[in-house]
Every structure is written in C-alpha cells, then in structure tokens.
Scaffold this motif. Structure first.
Motif, PDB file in Angstrom:
ATOM      1  N   TRP A   1      41.621  52.921  37.492  1.00  0.00           N
ATOM      2  CA  TRP A   1      41.485  51.469  37.352  1.00  0.00           C
ATOM      3  C   TRP A   1      40.463  51.214  36.293  1.00  0.00           C
ATOM      4  O   TRP A   1      40.811  49.972  35.835  1.00  0.00           O
TER       5      TRP A   1
ATOM      6  N   SER B   1      42.258  46.743  30.272  1.00  0.00           N
ATOM      7  CA  SER B   1      42.701  45.480  30.868  1.00  0.00           C
ATOM      8  C   SER B   1      41.902  45.132  32.265  1.00  0.00           C
ATOM      9  O   SER B   1      41.803  44.146  32.868  1.00  0.00           O
ATOM     10  N   ALA B   2      41.162  46.226  32.671  1.00  0.00           N
ATOM     11  CA  ALA B   2      40.439  45.846  33.918  1.00  0.00           C
ATOM     12  C   ALA B   2      39.171  44.904  34.121  1.00  0.00           C
ATOM     13  O   ALA B   2      39.201  43.992  34.910  1.00  0.00           O
TER      14      ALA B   2
ATOM     15  N   LYS C   1      40.490  41.286  34.657  1.00  0.00           N
ATOM     16  CA  LYS C   1      41.221  41.147  35.967  1.00  0.00           C
ATOM     17  C   LYS C   1      40.145  41.001  37.117  1.00  0.00           C
ATOM     18  O   LYS C   1      40.093  40.253  37.978  1.00  0.00           O
TER      19      LYS C   1
ATOM     20  N   LYS D   1      38.634  37.758  36.821  1.00  0.00           N
ATOM     21  CA  LYS D   1      39.458  36.750  37.458  1.00  0.00           C
ATOM     22  C   LYS D   1      39.377  36.683  39.043  1.00  0.00           C
ATOM     23  O   LYS D   1      39.833  35.807  39.788  1.00  0.00           O
ATOM     24  N   TRP D   2      39.494  37.826  39.580  1.00  0.00           N
ATOM     25  CA  TRP D   2      39.653  38.125  41.023  1.00  0.00           C
ATOM     26  C   TRP D   2      38.270  38.048  41.705  1.00  0.00           C
ATOM     27  O   TRP D   2      38.318  38.042  43.098  1.00  0.00           O
TER      28      TRP D   2
ATOM     29  N   ALA E   1      42.350  39.418  46.711  1.00  0.00           N
ATOM     30  CA  ALA E   1      42.439  40.101  45.322  1.00  0.00           C
ATOM     31  C   ALA E   1      42.859  41.670  45.578  1.00  0.00           C
ATOM     32  O   ALA E   1      42.075  42.371  46.534  1.00  0.00           O
TER      33      ALA E   1
ATOM     34  N   GLU F   1      52.533  42.441  32.183  1.00  0.00           N
ATOM     35  CA  GLU F   1      52.047  43.610  32.713  1.00  0.00           C
ATOM     36  C   GLU F   1      52.924  44.813  32.645  1.00  0.00           C
ATOM     37  O   GLU F   1      52.718  45.944  32.310  1.00  0.00           O
TER      38      GLU F   1
ATOM     39  N   LYS G   1      49.502  45.315  43.444  1.00  0.00           N
ATOM     40  CA  LYS G   1      48.674  46.711  43.690  1.00  0.00           C
ATOM     41  C   LYS G   1      48.938  47.300  44.947  1.00  0.00           C
ATOM     42  O   LYS G   1      47.949  47.801  45.556  1.00  0.00           O
TER      43      LYS G   1
END
Ligand code: FAD
Length: 434
Positions: A55, A59-60, A63, A66-67, A73, A146, A308
């Motif tokens: 994880w 890009s984590a 994200k 954002k969540w 989420a 993605e 996910k």
C-alpha cells in the motif's frame, strides 16, 4: 531444543510445523480456543505473489488524504492521540518513494514466491483440503488512469519473474465470464495464472491438527502476559514466558527458544523488552455469502481495483474482503463498510449469492509500513520474530514458517530475503533473481 511459539495463526502454526520437522520439541500458545481464530480466520483467500505491491507506494499519500473522513473509503486513517499510530504513519510515508517501493516489492515477491512453493509441497505432503483453487488471480480496473498506472507495476513484476499479463477488457471477461454484467465499465486488467486462492482457516486448522498428531503441544485458551529475561547486552536471553492458562492460573513456561507470531499484538509484548516493532493494526472486513447460482459466481480469484476488494470462491461460498481502517485495536463492525461490500458484490455478480444473509467479519492486519514482515532474529539471542505480515500473511505464511524453523536451527533459509538480525547472503539456489 525446546521451542515455544507464541500465536497459532497461519504464521505461528506453520512455524510450529516446520520446527517439529526439524526435530525440536514444540509448544504453541494461543489465547483462543483453537488455531486461526483471529486474523487468519476469514481473510480474502488470495495467494497473491504477483500482486504484491505494498500500500505504501508513490500514489498512496494523495489517496489517503482524499479519503480522510470518508466512512466507506478503501483505506481510512483515523487520527488518534496515539504515538505509535503517528510514528507508523510517518514511516509509511517514507516507504512511498519509488526506490523504497521497488525494494519492498522485491522483498515481498521473494518471500511470497518461496511461500507459494512451500504451500504447494505442504498441500501434497499433508493432503489438507482447504477449498483451494489454482485458477490464477485477475485484477480488473474500472478507471483508465489506475489501469495506466498499473502497467509499470506489472512490468516490474514480470522483471521479477512473475507471469503477470496486462490484458484488455474483452480478455478480462473471457478469463472470468462472471464479470460480464459490468463489461462496459471495465477498462483492462492483469492476470497471473500461477496465483492461487483458498481458505486460510481450513488450512491452518488442518495443519494444526496434523502438527498436534506429530507431537506439537498446543495450549489454547492461554494468554501470554509477558516474556521474562535475564542478562543484558549480548548475554541477554529469554528464560520463560508468563501465561494465564485455561483455568485462570498464572504460570511460567521455560524453553530454549521463543518465536513471536502474535500478529498485531507482537508489538505490545515486545515493547517492555526494549524491542520496538513498527507494527500497527489495519482493520479489514470480509463478507461471506452462500452461492445460490454457481454459474454466475466467479471461479478465478479477483481484485476489484476501484473498490480495493478481493473476491475468492471457497467451495460453495464467495468470500469478499478488503478495506482498511488505521484506527487502533477495536474489531467492531462498521455498518457503512459492510453494506458497501454487499452493494458492490451484488453489482458485480447479480443473482449469484444469497445477499440477504451475509456473514461479516473484521480482522486486524499486522501492518508494517513497508508490508515487509519481520522474520528472523531479535537482539535477544534466543528470541525470534515471525510477525508483521500485513496484507499478505496467507501468501507469505507457509514460507515464513519454514524460514524461521531454519533460522532457529542455525541454518540459512533458501530464499534471498532481508531476514532481521542476519547478514544477507545471496544464496546460489535462489528461487528468484535478486
Ligand atoms: C480483511 C482481510 C483480508 C485479507 N486478505 C488476505 C489475502 O487475500 N491474502 C493474504 O495473503 N493475506 C490476507 N490478509 C492478511 C492475513 O490474513 C494476515 O496477514 C495473517 O492472517 C496474519 O497471520 P498471523 O499468524 O501473523 O496473525 P494471526 O492470525 O492474528 O495470529 C496471531 C495469533 O496470536 C494470538 N495472540 C495474540 N495475542 C495473544 C496473547 N496475548 N496471548 C496468546 N495469544 C495471543 C491470537 O489469538 C492469534 O491466534 C487479509 C487480512 C484481512 C484482515
């Protein structure tokens, strides 16, 4: 040697099995009434060597931001007034650079591939039935961006020897026809035919039964309260483990060596000894549905990238698992999360299952920031670690057990992995390129 293994999830049970095979006297202690009653109980079922990206990747961070605050989420960080959580979070960010991500993937793939081979030979040797399927894993995408991002990750996996093919939407549905109802939303996928799936609970309890028959002594309903040590520095050693047994009595058990395999709780046990493991619980959910219409349910194990979620067919049941809350050790069910899983599963496979009677479950993934577990020696000579397997403990479990048994026995495991407290030797018989 007399060896005490603390914890009987997939990791502790595999450790005990291989320690016994090496000729040791083995005792396993667990607070639950049987093996695999905590995180190794109802997970996603995937043996996903070729989908081993942690994880923590470039890009984590965006994200996660954002969540923040979104109840459903996929990965939710709930900030708490808790030192470990914040330090863990900072370490997670440190692992998100491209360089560290690539090295972490290399480590995870190495131990996972070793583990898959170990699991296969265990399956042949023991004949344990665990609803296993060797139909591969298909990861499908519904977001073009993605999917584009996944292409270099797939190439890295291929460079590491994993046969992960990037495929278009038609090929996705050809590989798993049960996805036909959402064909127009799928933009692509990747497929690895060597990956597998199966029920971790059935496997672990089957192995525990066979280990017990071979002479491993399991002490269930027994809580580990602390490890007792003597000496300092290089001469420090663990003398005994303090337990509360099934009758409620405090006792100490002595042994020559101790293997800690208590998942998310390993960290708490070792802290008083000055050993700081960077393990934080990542609460995940699963839902298990009875399949009512077998031809509408998938047989290939799936990863739904957008949500996910992973999906595995376990005999006449469908297991759907995923999401993560970084929010302490509580295991209560959050209704919003449970309903989100059922909504999505119904959308993916309409009419396949009895969606009115799902069995929900939560478990705590023992997460290290990098998702690379601690396997090996600690700085106390007779104390060994086998913990922190995070999102991939089923994938890495059998091999981790085999490796720790080698290490306790003074042997070098046949896999090039960064074992803790050991010099990294490149082994000529490596299963994967370094
Ligand atoms: C929702 C979800 C989905 C997942 N899906 C997958 C997947 O598809 N593929 C995959 O590879 N992995 C998956 N995982 C991860 C995997 O399930 C875990 O990494 C793995 O089960 C960890 O095994 P373990 O043996 O380290 O820990 P556990 O199974 O938690 O075992 C630790 C044991 O220690 C015992 N214990 C703890 N404290 C004490 C104490 N004080 N005294 C005595 N005993 C104690 C517990 O009772 C427990 O039995 C998933 C996890 C979750 C939560």
């Amino acid at each position: 040697m007399k060896v005490i293994v603390l914890g009987s999830g997939i990791v502790g049970t595999s450790s005990a099995w291989f320690l016994k095979k090496q000729g040791h006297e083995v005792i396993v202690i667990d607070r639950q009434p049987g093996a695999a009653q905590e995180t190794s109980f109802a997970n996603g079922g995937q043996i996903s060597v070729s989908h081993a990206e942690p994880w923590a990747n470039p890009s984590a961070p965006m994200k996660v931001l954002k969540w923040l605050g979104k109840e459903d989420a996929p990965l939710l960080f709930r900030p708490r007034a808790e030192w470990l959580q914040w330090v863990w979070g900072l370490n997670f960010l440190r692992e998100c650079t491209p360089g560290r991500t690539a090295e972490n993937i290399r480590q995870i793939v190495a131990i996972s591939e070793y583990s898959r081979l170990t699991l296969r030979s265990l399956r042949e040797e023991t004949g344990i039935q665990y609803d296993s399927l060797s139909k591969g894993i298909l990861h499908f995408y519904t977001d073009q961006r993605e999917f584009d991002i996944s292409l270099p990750a797939a190439k890295l996996m291929r460079d590491l020897g994993c046969p992960r093919d990037s495929i278009d939407a038609d090929e996705v549905v050809r590989r798993e026809p049960a996805l036909a109802s959402i064909r127009d939303k799928i933009v692509g996928g990747d497929y690895t035919e060597t990956d597998e799936s199966g029920d971790v609970y059935q496997f672990t309890t089957g192995l525990a039964d066979m280990a017990a028959a071979a002479g491993v002594q399991f002490q269930f309903n027994t809580t580990v309260t602390r490890l007792l040590s003597e000496g300092t520095g290089a001469s420090a050693k663990i003398t005994a483990v303090e337990i509360i047994d099934a009758a409620g009595r405090h006792k100490t058990l002595r042994a020559d060596a101790f293997v800690v395999a208590m998942g998310s709780h390993s960290q708490t046990l070792l802290k008083p000894l000055g050993i700081s493991l960077m393990i934080y619980p990542g609460k995940g959910y699963s839902a298990t549905y009875q399949i009512t219409n077998p031809e509408l349910a998938p047989v290939v194990s799936l990863t739904d990238d957008g949500y996910k979620l992973v999906v595995s067919r376990l005999g006449d049941r469908l297991r759907v698992a995923g999401t993560c809350e970084i929010n302490g050790y509580g295991r209560e069910l959050n209704t919003a999360r449970c309903e989100a899983i059922t909504r999505r599963t119904r959308e993916l496979f309409p009419g396949a299952c009895d969606y009115e009677n799902p069995v929900y479950w939560t478990g705590l993934r023992p997460l290290t920031p990098s998702n690379v577990p601690y396997i090996g020696k600690s700085r106390i000579s007779n104390l060994y670690l086998n913990t922190g397997h995070g999102t991939l403990g089923w994938t890495m479990g059998a091999g981790s057990g085999r490796a720790i048994a080698d290490i306790v026995s003074g042997l070098q495991p046949a896999v090039d992995f960064a074992f803790t407290g050991m010099e990294r030797k490149t082994n000529k018989n490596l299963l994967l390129p370094a």
